[in-house]
Structures are given as C-alpha cells and as structure tokens.
Design an enzyme around this catalytic site. Sequence first.
Site, PDB file in Angstrom:
ATOM      1  N   ARG A   1       0.802  -1.227   0.000  1.00 47.17           N
ATOM      2  CA  ARG A   1       0.000   0.000   0.000  1.00 47.17           C
ATOM      3  C   ARG A   1       0.840   1.284   0.000  1.00 47.17           C
ATOM      4  O   ARG A   1       0.350   2.341   0.380  1.00 47.17           O
ATOM      5  CB  ARG A   1      -1.008   0.005   1.157  1.00 47.17           C
ATOM      6  CG  ARG A   1      -2.014  -1.126   1.091  1.00 47.17           C
ATOM      7  CD  ARG A   1      -3.115  -0.968   2.115  1.00 47.17           C
ATOM      8  NE  ARG A   1      -4.117  -2.014   1.961  1.00 47.17           N
ATOM      9  CZ  ARG A   1      -4.102  -3.168   2.624  1.00 47.17           C
ATOM     10  NH1 ARG A   1      -3.122  -3.427   3.476  1.00 47.17           N
ATOM     11  NH2 ARG A   1      -5.039  -4.070   2.427  1.00 47.17           N
TER      12      ARG A   1
ATOM     13  N   LYS B   1       1.609  10.752 -12.036  1.00 48.23           N
ATOM     14  CA  LYS B   1       0.752   9.866 -12.821  1.00 48.23           C
ATOM     15  C   LYS B   1       1.524   8.593 -13.155  1.00 48.23           C
ATOM     16  O   LYS B   1       2.621   8.654 -13.709  1.00 48.23           O
ATOM     17  CB  LYS B   1       0.273  10.560 -14.106  1.00 48.23           C
ATOM     18  CG  LYS B   1      -0.783  11.621 -13.859  1.00 48.23           C
ATOM     19  CD  LYS B   1      -1.121  12.395 -15.117  1.00 48.23           C
ATOM     20  CE  LYS B   1      -1.949  11.589 -16.074  1.00 48.23           C
ATOM     21  NZ  LYS B   1      -2.441  12.418 -17.210  1.00 48.23           N
TER      22      LYS B   1
ATOM     23  N   GLU C   1       7.439  17.488 -25.941  1.00 47.62           N
ATOM     24  CA  GLU C   1       6.769  17.807 -24.685  1.00 47.62           C
ATOM     25  C   GLU C   1       7.201  19.173 -24.156  1.00 47.62           C
ATOM     26  O   GLU C   1       6.441  19.850 -23.472  1.00 47.62           O
ATOM     27  CB  GLU C   1       7.037  16.722 -23.646  1.00 47.62           C
ATOM     28  CG  GLU C   1       6.421  15.369 -23.973  1.00 47.62           C
ATOM     29  CD  GLU C   1       4.932  15.291 -23.671  1.00 47.62           C
ATOM     30  OE1 GLU C   1       4.359  16.281 -23.179  1.00 47.62           O
ATOM     31  OE2 GLU C   1       4.332  14.222 -23.928  1.00 47.62           O
TER      32      GLU C   1
ATOM     33  N   LYS D   1       4.806  22.478 -15.342  1.00 46.36           N
ATOM     34  CA  LYS D   1       4.000  21.324 -14.962  1.00 46.36           C
ATOM     35  C   LYS D   1       3.731  21.317 -13.462  1.00 46.36           C
ATOM     36  O   LYS D   1       2.615  21.004 -13.024  1.00 46.36           O
ATOM     37  CB  LYS D   1       4.682  20.026 -15.376  1.00 46.36           C
ATOM     38  CG  LYS D   1       3.804  18.815 -15.051  1.00 46.36           C
ATOM     39  CD  LYS D   1       4.214  17.555 -15.781  1.00 46.36           C
ATOM     40  CE  LYS D   1       3.195  16.445 -15.539  1.00 46.36           C
ATOM     41  NZ  LYS D   1       3.534  15.197 -16.241  1.00 46.36           N
TER      42      LYS D   1
ATOM     43  N   GLU E   1      -6.222  15.759 -11.921  1.00 46.62           N
ATOM     44  CA  GLU E   1      -6.669  15.954 -13.300  1.00 46.62           C
ATOM     45  C   GLU E   1      -8.187  16.071 -13.434  1.00 46.62           C
ATOM     46  O   GLU E   1      -8.812  15.414 -14.263  1.00 46.62           O
ATOM     47  CB  GLU E   1      -6.141  14.810 -14.180  1.00 46.62           C
ATOM     48  CG  GLU E   1      -6.135  15.163 -15.658  1.00 46.62           C
ATOM     49  CD  GLU E   1      -5.509  14.069 -16.527  1.00 46.62           C
ATOM     50  OE1 GLU E   1      -5.151  14.382 -17.665  1.00 46.62           O
ATOM     51  OE2 GLU E   1      -5.396  12.924 -16.059  1.00 46.62           O
TER      52      GLU E   1
ATOM     53  N   ARG F   1      -5.325  20.561 -15.044  1.00 44.65           N
ATOM     54  CA  ARG F   1      -4.287  19.592 -15.421  1.00 44.65           C
ATOM     55  C   ARG F   1      -4.597  18.908 -16.743  1.00 44.65           C
ATOM     56  O   ARG F   1      -3.694  18.395 -17.414  1.00 44.65           O
ATOM     57  CB  ARG F   1      -4.101  18.557 -14.307  1.00 44.65           C
ATOM     58  CG  ARG F   1      -2.916  17.629 -14.568  1.00 44.65           C
ATOM     59  CD  ARG F   1      -2.513  16.808 -13.368  1.00 44.65           C
ATOM     60  NE  ARG F   1      -1.398  15.929 -13.692  1.00 44.65           N
ATOM     61  CZ  ARG F   1      -0.721  15.201 -12.808  1.00 44.65           C
ATOM     62  NH1 ARG F   1      -1.049  15.248 -11.532  1.00 44.65           N
ATOM     63  NH2 ARG F   1       0.277  14.434 -13.191  1.00 44.65           N
TER      64      ARG F   1
ATOM     65  N   ASN G   1      -2.721  17.433 -21.516  1.00 43.22           N
ATOM     66  CA  ASN G   1      -3.017  16.426 -22.531  1.00 43.22           C
ATOM     67  C   ASN G   1      -3.086  17.008 -23.942  1.00 43.22           C
ATOM     68  O   ASN G   1      -3.536  16.322 -24.871  1.00 43.22           O
ATOM     69  CB  ASN G   1      -4.343  15.726 -22.210  1.00 43.22           C
ATOM     70  CG  ASN G   1      -4.236  14.821 -21.002  1.00 43.22           C
ATOM     71  OD1 ASN G   1      -3.212  14.186 -20.780  1.00 43.22           O
ATOM     72  ND2 ASN G   1      -5.274  14.786 -20.183  1.00 43.22           N
TER      73      ASN G   1
ATOM     74  N   HIS H   1      -2.440  14.782 -26.815  1.00 42.20           N
ATOM     75  CA  HIS H   1      -2.373  13.407 -26.347  1.00 42.20           C
ATOM     76  C   HIS H   1      -3.576  12.563 -26.753  1.00 42.20           C
ATOM     77  O   HIS H   1      -3.436  11.342 -26.924  1.00 42.20           O
ATOM     78  CB  HIS H   1      -2.214  13.374 -24.828  1.00 42.20           C
ATOM     79  CG  HIS H   1      -0.828  13.707 -24.371  1.00 42.20           C
ATOM     80  ND1 HIS H   1      -0.238  14.921 -24.650  1.00 42.20           N
ATOM     81  CD2 HIS H   1       0.079  12.989 -23.667  1.00 42.20           C
ATOM     82  CE1 HIS H   1       0.982  14.931 -24.120  1.00 42.20           C
ATOM     83  NE2 HIS H   1       1.198  13.774 -23.530  1.00 42.20           N
TER      84      HIS H   1
ATOM     85  N   HIS I   1      -2.403   9.367 -28.359  1.00 39.08           N
ATOM     86  CA  HIS I   1      -2.631   8.042 -27.794  1.00 39.08           C
ATOM     87  C   HIS I   1      -3.354   7.130 -28.784  1.00 39.08           C
ATOM     88  O   HIS I   1      -3.099   5.912 -28.832  1.00 39.08           O
ATOM     89  CB  HIS I   1      -3.429   8.146 -26.498  1.00 39.08           C
ATOM     90  CG  HIS I   1      -2.619   8.646 -25.338  1.00 39.08           C
ATOM     91  ND1 HIS I   1      -3.182   9.008 -24.138  1.00 39.08           N
ATOM     92  CD2 HIS I   1      -1.290   8.833 -25.192  1.00 39.08           C
ATOM     93  CE1 HIS I   1      -2.229   9.407 -23.310  1.00 39.08           C
ATOM     94  NE2 HIS I   1      -1.083   9.310 -23.929  1.00 39.08           N
TER      95      HIS I   1
ATOM     96  N   HIS J   1       6.313   7.892 -28.382  1.00 38.37           N
ATOM     97  CA  HIS J   1       5.270   8.679 -27.713  1.00 38.37           C
ATOM     98  C   HIS J   1       5.387  10.164 -28.038  1.00 38.37           C
ATOM     99  O   HIS J   1       4.398  10.818 -28.391  1.00 38.37           O
ATOM    100  CB  HIS J   1       5.349   8.462 -26.199  1.00 38.37           C
ATOM    101  CG  HIS J   1       4.416   9.339 -25.433  1.00 38.37           C
ATOM    102  ND1 HIS J   1       3.040   9.200 -25.478  1.00 38.37           N
ATOM    103  CD2 HIS J   1       4.653  10.392 -24.598  1.00 38.37           C
ATOM    104  CE1 HIS J   1       2.467  10.113 -24.704  1.00 38.37           C
ATOM    105  NE2 HIS J   1       3.428  10.848 -24.169  1.00 38.37           N
TER     106      HIS J   1
END
Length: 376
Positions: free
Chosen positions: A127, A149, A191, A233, A243, A247, A251, A254, A258, A272
């Site tokens: 955990r 993330k 990026e 960021k 997000e 936030r 993206n 993206h 993606h 990517h």
Amino acid sequence: MNPNTSLETVRVDLGARAYDILVGHGALTELGPRLSVMLKRPRAFVLTDETVMRHHKGALEGAVKTAGIHLDWYSLPPGEKTKSFANLEGVLDWLLAGGADRGDTLIAFGGGVIGDMGGLAASLMKRGMGFVQVPTTLLAQVDSSVGGKTAVNTPRGKNLIGAFYQPRLVIADTALLATLPERELKAGYAEIVKYGLINDAPFFDWLAENGQKVLALEPEAARYAVARSCAAKAAIVVEDETETGVRQLLNLGHTFGHAFEAANEYREDLLHGEAVALGMALAFRYGAASGITPAADAARVKQVLGASGLPVSLNGLDRERFAAARLASLMQQDKKARAGRVPLILARGIGAAYVHPDADLASVERFLAAELTEAT
C-alpha cells in the site's frame, strides 16, 4: 567549473507530499545525500531497463557510494510494450522477494516507461513505499517524472490502469541525455514545446529561436528548457493534482497521440513524443478548421515542430492501420470520453489552450479523413 553551480531546484508544493526536482548537468551527484536522509536502512531498490543499465549503472552506483547505500537492481526490456500487467507482476515479485517494505525506496531509473511502472509498483507495494524518479530521457525529465501519474497499458488503450502517486524526489540530470539517440531527444522536445503552446507563448518564441541548442544539449539551454518545463507542470499539478480541471491541459496533443500509438500497437516506429507532436499539430489544425484557432498559429506550430524533425502530418502512415474510423474509435476509449463525444485540448492561439469538453467524434473522424486524403 563545478557543473553543480548551474543546478536549479523546482519545488512541487503539495504540502506534506511536497518534493524537489533538481535540474542540470551533474544533478545526479545530489542523489546520495538526498537519498540517505530518506532511508531507514542503507539500501534502495532500482528499477531500470536494459539499455539504461548498460549505459548508466556505474553513474548511479557512484552517486550513492559515498553515502554507503547498497542498490538492488531489476531491469526490464526497453520499449512501450514493457508497460504490461505481466511485467508489473514481475517487479512486485522482485520487491517482495527482496523483503521490501513501506520504509524502503524504489528508484525509477529510466524513461517514461520505467517511471510509470516504478511509480505504480511503489504505490501498490504494501500500500505504498518510497519512490524516487531519476529520469534518463528528455521526455521523462520534462513530463512523466513530474506529477505522480503512473500506469500500465492494456490492449484497449494506453495508461488505462494506474494511480496518482507522487515521488519524494526527482533528479533530472541533463548529462544523462548524452547517450540518447537523436530521435529520442526530438521526441522529448515535443513535450517541451507543449508547455509553450499551453500557456507560455514567450517560451514558445524562445524555443523557436533556441530549440536547436536544446537538442544539442548545450548545458545552459538544456537546463533552462527542462527547468522551465518542470516549473510549468509543477504549477499545474499543485493546482489540480488528480486531473479534474486545469491539469487536463497537459493532454494537449495526447488524445490524438494516444490513438495513433494504440493504432500502431505501440511499435517503436512511432515514439510517444512523436505521436504527441503529430497530435499537437493536428489539434491546432482541427481548431483552425473549427474556427477556434487562428490559421496562422496552426501553420506556425506545424513549422516549428517540423523544423525540429518531428512528424506534423499523416503523410507516410499506413492507411489501413491509421484509418480515420479506427482512430476515432480508439479516441472513444479515452478515459474521459462519453457517448460519441470526447474532450479535446484545443487552443484559441499559441499559449492559449483550453479544455473543449465535448468534441463530436464524427467531426473529428471527418477531419482525420480529410488529413489522410491531403497526405496522400
């Protein structure tokens, strides 16, 4: 000259979970002293990939040697396909076999794939165990290593299974980037450009003039570009960690990107960052076609990204694999999509991105079909 004189610290101010990002040529030398105060015993677990291990294992071991820290290593094959449930299980089994507990720290030493895998494994291990990012690619230094993330991929899409889990420290040593292939550097640079396009037009202008210095890894230009990107960021993450609001701007490019990666089955012929660059160029052109984005800004984005050797059109892509209908269907798998509509990050101009909450996928499909026709 001591290279550490040009190190820069970016603070991610998340209260009790706040952490520093150390940026610059030689930043890795700070790992030992920083790590030693985190550990309850002088050992740490290192997750890496085979390429990084071959190039940089000695550098990481040297950075912690004076602090007397023993490193337990585990390496995975490089590449996006590594981000799988099977490999995640292997990492967790390695940690358990090594007696890892909540008081131990896992160092993710590699690019975004290793950072995502390491962060998710750390979040799950009993955990939650300590987690430090030492990104070795430009893309990871300015994006995936910051903000917490973590995820693995599934056949249904990229990053669909994951968690928000913040690191305790990020070391972004730009000297580690020297072994990267030129193509990997360019993918990371996409990026960096993203931050200028989101809300920092002056930074975009600076990149238009100095981008080649960044790609050549001139120490001060690289430090400035990485630190400014991390600060941008960090500010967004502090405002919206999970997000639900601003936030989402990160993206930009993206949702398109993606879909391209998934359509390509995560093959290495489309990295990517390359997918994101193409996605940003398309987002600006889709905005222009929809009367949202000035056509001149869309053209300038295409020119600046293209001048860096990044893909900006669908020219040369396999027509069957990247069919417009297939791409639209994959975009529907976006985590925030719903009933034929998908949120897109569009822009009213360079530096003026916003969340367009419910783009009609039918119109996106028509746009992609037109782009494919034009690229023929």
